[in-house]
Every structure is written in C-alpha cells, then in structure tokens.
Design a protein around this motif. Structure first.
Motif, mmCIF file in Angstrom:
data_model
loop_
_atom_site.group_PDB
_atom_site.id
_atom_site.type_symbol
_atom_site.label_atom_id
_atom_site.label_comp_id
_atom_site.label_asym_id
_atom_site.label_seq_id
_atom_site.Cartn_x
_atom_site.Cartn_y
_atom_site.Cartn_z
ATOM 1 N N HIS A 498 0.828 -1.209 0.000
ATOM 2 C CA HIS A 498 0.000 0.000 0.000
ATOM 3 C C HIS A 498 0.861 1.257 0.000
ATOM 4 O O HIS A 498 0.445 2.319 -0.512
ATOM 5 C CB HIS A 498 -0.959 -0.002 1.200
ATOM 6 C CG HIS A 498 -0.286 0.208 2.529
ATOM 7 N ND1 HIS A 498 -0.008 1.459 3.035
ATOM 8 C CD2 HIS A 498 0.172 -0.681 3.441
ATOM 9 C CE1 HIS A 498 0.592 1.334 4.217
ATOM 10 N NE2 HIS A 498 0.710 0.051 4.486
ATOM 11 N N ILE A 501 1.629 1.957 -3.668
ATOM 12 C CA ILE A 501 0.460 2.525 -4.348
ATOM 13 C C ILE A 501 0.300 4.008 -3.986
ATOM 14 O O ILE A 501 0.108 4.860 -4.864
ATOM 15 C CB ILE A 501 -0.812 1.743 -3.980
ATOM 16 C CG1 ILE A 501 -0.660 0.265 -4.366
ATOM 17 C CG2 ILE A 501 -2.028 2.367 -4.654
ATOM 18 C CD1 ILE A 501 -0.352 0.046 -5.818
ATOM 19 N N GLU A 502 0.391 4.312 -2.706
ATOM 20 C CA GLU A 502 0.236 5.705 -2.267
ATOM 21 C C GLU A 502 1.344 6.579 -2.849
ATOM 22 O O GLU A 502 1.099 7.732 -3.244
ATOM 23 C CB GLU A 502 0.248 5.768 -0.736
ATOM 24 C CG GLU A 502 -0.968 5.112 -0.088
ATOM 25 C CD GLU A 502 -0.810 4.972 1.421
ATOM 26 O OE1 GLU A 502 0.241 5.436 1.942
ATOM 27 O OE2 GLU A 502 -1.713 4.407 2.057
ATOM 28 N N LEU A 504 3.070 6.130 -5.694
ATOM 29 C CA LEU A 504 2.899 6.327 -7.138
ATOM 30 C C LEU A 504 1.661 7.157 -7.469
ATOM 31 O O LEU A 504 1.542 7.654 -8.596
ATOM 32 C CB LEU A 504 2.817 4.968 -7.844
ATOM 33 C CG LEU A 504 4.111 4.137 -7.827
ATOM 34 C CD1 LEU A 504 3.880 2.760 -8.432
ATOM 35 C CD2 LEU A 504 5.223 4.861 -8.580
ATOM 36 N N ARG A 505 0.767 7.338 -6.522
ATOM 37 C CA ARG A 505 -0.423 8.150 -6.750
ATOM 38 C C ARG A 505 -0.257 9.597 -6.292
ATOM 39 O O ARG A 505 -1.222 10.375 -6.327
ATOM 40 C CB ARG A 505 -1.624 7.520 -6.035
ATOM 41 C CG ARG A 505 -2.197 6.304 -6.767
ATOM 42 C CD ARG A 505 -3.339 5.683 -6.012
ATOM 43 N NE ARG A 505 -3.976 4.626 -6.822
ATOM 44 C CZ ARG A 505 -4.872 3.764 -6.344
ATOM 45 N NH1 ARG A 505 -5.246 3.835 -5.059
ATOM 46 N NH2 ARG A 505 -5.399 2.850 -7.131
ATOM 47 N N ALA A 523 0.276 -2.755 -9.957
ATOM 48 C CA ALA A 523 -0.457 -1.917 -10.907
ATOM 49 C C ALA A 523 -1.725 -2.608 -11.392
ATOM 50 O O ALA A 523 -2.778 -1.978 -11.561
ATOM 51 C CB ALA A 523 0.443 -1.564 -12.094
ATOM 52 N N HIS A 526 -4.418 -2.462 -8.583
ATOM 53 C CA HIS A 526 -4.906 -1.162 -8.115
ATOM 54 C C HIS A 526 -5.026 -0.124 -9.227
ATOM 55 O O HIS A 526 -5.320 1.040 -8.954
ATOM 56 C CB HIS A 526 -3.966 -0.625 -7.025
ATOM 57 C CG HIS A 526 -3.895 -1.497 -5.814
ATOM 58 N ND1 HIS A 526 -3.006 -2.540 -5.710
ATOM 59 C CD2 HIS A 526 -4.613 -1.499 -4.655
ATOM 60 C CE1 HIS A 526 -3.164 -3.131 -4.540
ATOM 61 N NE2 HIS A 526 -4.124 -2.533 -3.891
ATOM 62 N N VAL A 528 -2.812 1.399 -11.068
ATOM 63 C CA VAL A 528 -1.830 2.476 -11.060
ATOM 64 C C VAL A 528 -1.178 2.554 -12.439
ATOM 65 O O VAL A 528 -0.761 1.540 -13.010
ATOM 66 C CB VAL A 528 -0.764 2.239 -9.982
ATOM 67 C CG1 VAL A 528 0.322 3.301 -10.056
ATOM 68 C CG2 VAL A 528 -1.414 2.232 -8.609
ATOM 69 N N THR A 530 1.916 3.893 -14.726
ATOM 70 C CA THR A 530 3.302 4.352 -14.630
ATOM 71 C C THR A 530 3.930 4.359 -16.016
ATOM 72 O O THR A 530 3.422 3.762 -16.959
ATOM 73 C CB THR A 530 4.132 3.435 -13.706
ATOM 74 O OG1 THR A 530 4.148 2.110 -14.254
ATOM 75 C CG2 THR A 530 3.564 3.412 -12.304
ATOM 76 N N ASN A 566 5.439 8.281 -12.343
ATOM 77 C CA ASN A 566 3.983 8.336 -12.423
ATOM 78 C C ASN A 566 3.504 9.384 -13.418
ATOM 79 O O ASN A 566 2.300 9.595 -13.569
ATOM 80 C CB ASN A 566 3.386 8.611 -11.044
ATOM 81 C CG ASN A 566 3.878 9.924 -10.451
ATOM 82 O OD1 ASN A 566 4.845 10.510 -10.942
ATOM 83 N ND2 ASN A 566 3.243 10.369 -9.383
#
Length: 567
Positions: A498, A501-502, A504-505, A523, A526, A528, A530, A566
């Motif tokens: 997690h 994920i956070e 890269l966001r 990815a 979730h 994501v 990139t 990202n």
C-alpha cells in the motif's frame, strides 16, 4: 621472521586486496557503512553517523571513521570503502603468526596465518565494507594481550611487572577500539576468555601467592585505557543527542540484540557449526584429525599443552557466547578462526610425512592426513562444478572468464589431490594454500564482481539521467540500501504494497525503482499507471539457494528491475 612476514604479505595482498574495487557495493549491510561514511565526508560531521541522510545510531563510530579516512585519501569508491576490512584481514594473519610463533613455533605460526589468510570466511568478509573483521582483529589482539598479561603461575613469577603491564596496556587499548568499533562485545569476549584461561592455569597453583588474583593496579590499567579510548565519543554523543542515545545503543542495539528476536530471527543452538566449517573452507576437512587426538587425550596417552589449552579456550568462548544468543548472524563468529587455525596447523604439522623413499609404508596418521587432503580436493572440485553450472546467471561476465575460472579451480583441486598422497613433507600445505588463493581469486573475478558496470551502477546512471533534481525517490524490495550510494539522492524505502500505491499516486512527479513482477502485480490490482524510464537485468545474491546453483534457470532466478515514474 622477515621471510615469513614477506610471504604472508604477498598472500594477503592476493586474498584481501587484489581486485578489491571490483564488484558494486552490495544491497546489504555493506551499503550502510559505505554510504554513511560518504555522507560523513560530504557533511564534514565526524561525530554523528548518517545513512540516507537520516541519523544512524545502530553502531559506534570507529569503522565510519576508518572508511571516511580512506575516502579522504583515495576518493569515494568501492576499494576505499572496503580497505579497512581488508587491512584487518591482513592484521589478523600477522597476529596469528606472532601468537603461533610465541606459543608454539615459527612453522606453526606461519602455517596458521596462511590458513587465516586463505580461508573462505575471512576472504568473503574482508572484501565487504563491514566492521566485523576489524572487530575480530581487536578481539583477537585484546584476548592475546590479556592472556599474556595475566600469564600462568610460572610466567607470572618470571616475567617482569613492566612486561606484563605492556601486554595489559595493549589489551586495554584494543578492547577500547573494539568497543568503539561495534560495542560491548569488544570487551566482553576478551575478558571472558582471559578469566577462563586464568582459572585453568591457576586453579591448581601450589600457594596462595601463585594463585593470586590480578592486582588491582592491573585491573585499573586495563579498565582505564578502555574508558580513555572509547568514552569520549560516547560522552560527546550523549551530550549532543541526549542520554536516550546511550540507552538505545547499549540496551536496544546490544542487550536486546543478544537476548531477544527483535533484530534477528531465532536460530538453533547448532547454527554456528556449519558456519565455522564453511568459514574455514577449504581447510575445514582437516578438523577430522582432531578426533584421534582427543581419543588419545581421553585415554591418557597424550597431554594437552598449556598453549593448546589457551587456543582452545580462545576459540570456545566466542562460539559458546554467540551460540547462547538469540540474535545470531554468520559473521559474528569470526573471532574464533585464528585460534582454530593455530590448532589446525599444530595438528597437520604433526602428521606431515618425513622425507621417505617412495616404497616406504605410510603411518596411520599420515594416511589420515592424505584422506583429509583428498576430501579438500573433492570439495574444491564440487565448487568448480557449481560455478560451471551457475554460468547462465552470471550474465554480467563474459562466458570465457567463467570457464577459465572453473578450469583454474579444477586444476587446483587436482593438484591438492596429488599433493595429499605425496611423500614430500610440505607438499600438501603449500599446494592447499596456492589452490585456495587461486580459488578465492577465481570467485572474486567470476562471481563477486563484473568486468563492467553492475546492475545497480547501470540503474544509478539511468536514474541520474531521469532525475530532475527535486522529485521524491523510492525503492521497493530491490536496491533498497545501495542505490543511495551511487545516486547521492535520498531514497524512501517502501516496505508494504500500500505504500507503493500511495507513493505512485502522489500528484507530483516521483521516481520509483521496483521489479517488473512487483509492478505488474501492484499496478494490475490497483490500476496504477506508470511510465518506464529504464530497466536492467539483476541477479540477487541474497536469493541464492542450493537449487539455484544446481539447476540455474535465468527465467526464474533473474529479475528485471525498472525505473518508473507516475508522469
């Protein structure tokens, strides 16, 4: 003496210093020390260690100083980072020679020092930027100094007080340096060994005067020097960072590391047995020769000499101490190798054949020695075979180099086999030493290093091309510790999925180093998005298993590491 020291210097140059700069700083504990010393030089803060631009309180300062001074002298690089550890390896070989010459004879000391200089354990650690080999040197020196200083009843009566106190002063200084290099273990192990030796040599003393405890002046001398060497830095740290630092270091980093599983997974009581055997490779098969010796001792056919008892106690104390701890690491056991080398050399020399006609019968002791040499040859052959099978994973090397190194190891093994059954007295030890040097250098130039840039160095160059000078950077499960050394940029260590994920966001541009498989999983789960900026192939030595060497599979054992953004 000068001839022996010159030969040992040449041997140590080959096993500790040749090719020292080959091989990138590893993604392991080595990176902590290499990078912290680099940051020390850049910041010019010689009091407080920093790693990844954050405080690093885990270890004392001495090794950071050593590496920083090497950087100042030679520039920041792999060879300079590892030079203090390699120098400690050389020092251990010389110390082993001097102790063996004093306790036994020059031949035993030279043989034992050669074992120390060509053993796999010291070779592997001496080529890493880690404080463990300097610590082993300080522990060995302090143990030798204390044992000589307290002496036996006879030695105490015949040795001048000034001479004994020189030995004790030497022990006090080296214990202080050991404390400053790694912590209280630098004092505890020499003191425990000295107490055990004192009890063994004085318990049957005939008079109270002979059995007296060390004088209070001697104790104050040793303790005072330990404090004089080590206390100033700890006091400065307490003044600068508060007493909480002292509590964290002595209680958290030492007592809890020893007595709890907070830092290391619990390991069995016998954990260090294979570690010791592996550390003494390729000499460890000669340990089998101790079995008939101890059988004769138990039968009363042979006495254990005072010097042998000293070496036995010297080796046993760190083995028992670390076996009793919860937090076990393979390199902790390094201080016991010099006395084991002394005992091994003593045993082998006693069994070397005299110059005899070819048709003269061998004694049982000589035959046992020959079979142990044969076992050494077989182990070297197996190592050569494993290296040959692992060639598909050594993608950063030219195939011809791996083949040449395999051939060198095989020739060395066959030479040892021939020497094991030779009638010449020193054929086996000399051939073993030469084969060990050839094997160690072959491993250094074929497995431990690449002819060109290694994956982390390639990634660092590609990272530098993509870095715009301000964006946050992170790593996930690859190049976690060593990328900061090659980029000079703070890297956030992402531990949980997690967190990746956070990261890269985030709304701003970020850079992240992650394996292709991990990125695909995260990815895909979730959503994501990139963009890949660079990729390298990577073989992670930490993931090596016996299966990896026996049945190497590049598709399974090689990873593709990506640099992604990202935006």
């Amino acid at each position: 003496m000068s001839r022996h020291v010159l030969i040992l210097g040449l041997v140590c140059f080959l096993t500790f210093f040749a090719g020292l700069g080959r091989g990138a700083i590893g993604d392991s504990d080595e990176a902590f020390y290499a990078e912290a010393a680099r940051e020390m030089v850049v910041s010019d803060d010689w009091l407080t260690p920093y790693y990844n631009y954050e405080l690093r309180f885990q270890k004392p300062i001495l090794f950071y100083w050593f590496v920083s001074m090497a950087y100042k002298a030679a520039g920041v690089g792999e060879a300079a980072a590892r030079f203090p550890a390699a120098l400690a390896g050389f020092g251990l070989a010389i110390l082993t020679y001097l102790a063996g010459r004093r306790w036994f004879d020059a031949g035993t000391g030279f043989f034992a020092a050669s074992v120390v200089a060509t053993s796999f354990g010291y070779f592997s650690i001496g080529r890493l930027s880690l404080p463990d080999l300097p610590l082993a040197f300080f522990i060995a020196a302090a143990t030798w100094g204390l044992v000589e200083g307290i002496g036996s009843p006879l030695a105490t009566a015949t040795t001048s007080v000034s001479r004994r106190r020189l030995w004790l002063a030497f022990a006090g200084v080296t214990m202080g340096l050991g404390l400053l290099a790694k912590g209280p273990v630098g004092v505890a192990l020499p003191v425990l060994a000295a107490i055990a030796v004192w009890w063994k040599e004085h318990r049957n003393a005939g008079t109270e005067d002979e059995a007296r405890l060390p004088a209070m002046m001697d104790i104050l001398l040793v303790g005072g020097l330990v404090v004089l060497v080590a206390a100033p830095w700890f006091m400065a740290m307490a003044q600068h960072h508060g007493l909480a630092y002292v509590h964290r270091f002595f209680i958290g980093e030492n007592l809890e590391r020893f007595a709890t599983d907070r830092y290391n997974e619990p390991r069995p009581l016998w954990f260090y047995v294979p570690i010791v055997l592996g550390g003494l490779m390729p000499w460890s098969p000669f340990i089998l020769l101790w079995l008939p010796t101890w059988r004769r001792v138990f039968r009363g056919e042979r006495m254990v000499t005072r010097a042998e008892w000293r070496a036995i106690i010297w080796a046993a104390v760190p083995f028992v101490f670390y076996s009793a701890s919860i937090g076990k690491q393979p390199r902790y056991i390094l201080p016991m190798l010099p006395p084991m080398a002394l005992l091994l050399a003593r045993t082998v020399i006693a069994r070397l054949p005299d110059e005899q006609p070819e048709n003269s019968p061998r004694t049982g002791r000589q035959t046992a020695l020959a079979w142990c040499g044969t076992l050494c040859a077989v182990l070297l052959m197996m190592l050569g075979l494993l290296l040959h099978r692992a060639r598909p994973l050594l993608f950063v090397l030219t195939p011809s180099l791996a083949l040449v190194c395999t051939g060198i190891i095989t020739v060395g093994a066959l030479s040892v086999l021939a020497a094991a059954w030779s009638r010449r007295r020193w054929a086996l030890p000399v051939t073993m030493a030469v084969a060990s040097i050839a094997t160690l250098l072959s491993l250094q130039y074929s497995v431990a290093s690449a002819a060109d840039l290694e994956p982390v160095q390639v990634m660092a160059r590609k990272y530098a091309a993509a870095y715009q000078g301000h964006e946050p950077s992170a790593t996930y499960r690859v190049f976690v510790r060593n990328l900061v050394f090659y980029t000079g940029v703070k890297q956030t260590d992402l531990v949980q999925p997690h967190e990746v994920i956070e990261f890269l966001r985030r709304p701003q541009r970020v850079l992240c180093v992650i394996t292709k498989d991990d990125l695909a999983t995260l990815a895909g789960d979730h959503g994501v998005v990139t963009r890949t900026l660079a990729e390298v192939q990577y073989f992670n030595p930490a993931g090596v298993r016996l299966r990896t060497l026996l049945w190497p599979d590049p598709a399974r054992d090689l990873e593709t590491v990506l640099l992604v953004t990202n935006q």
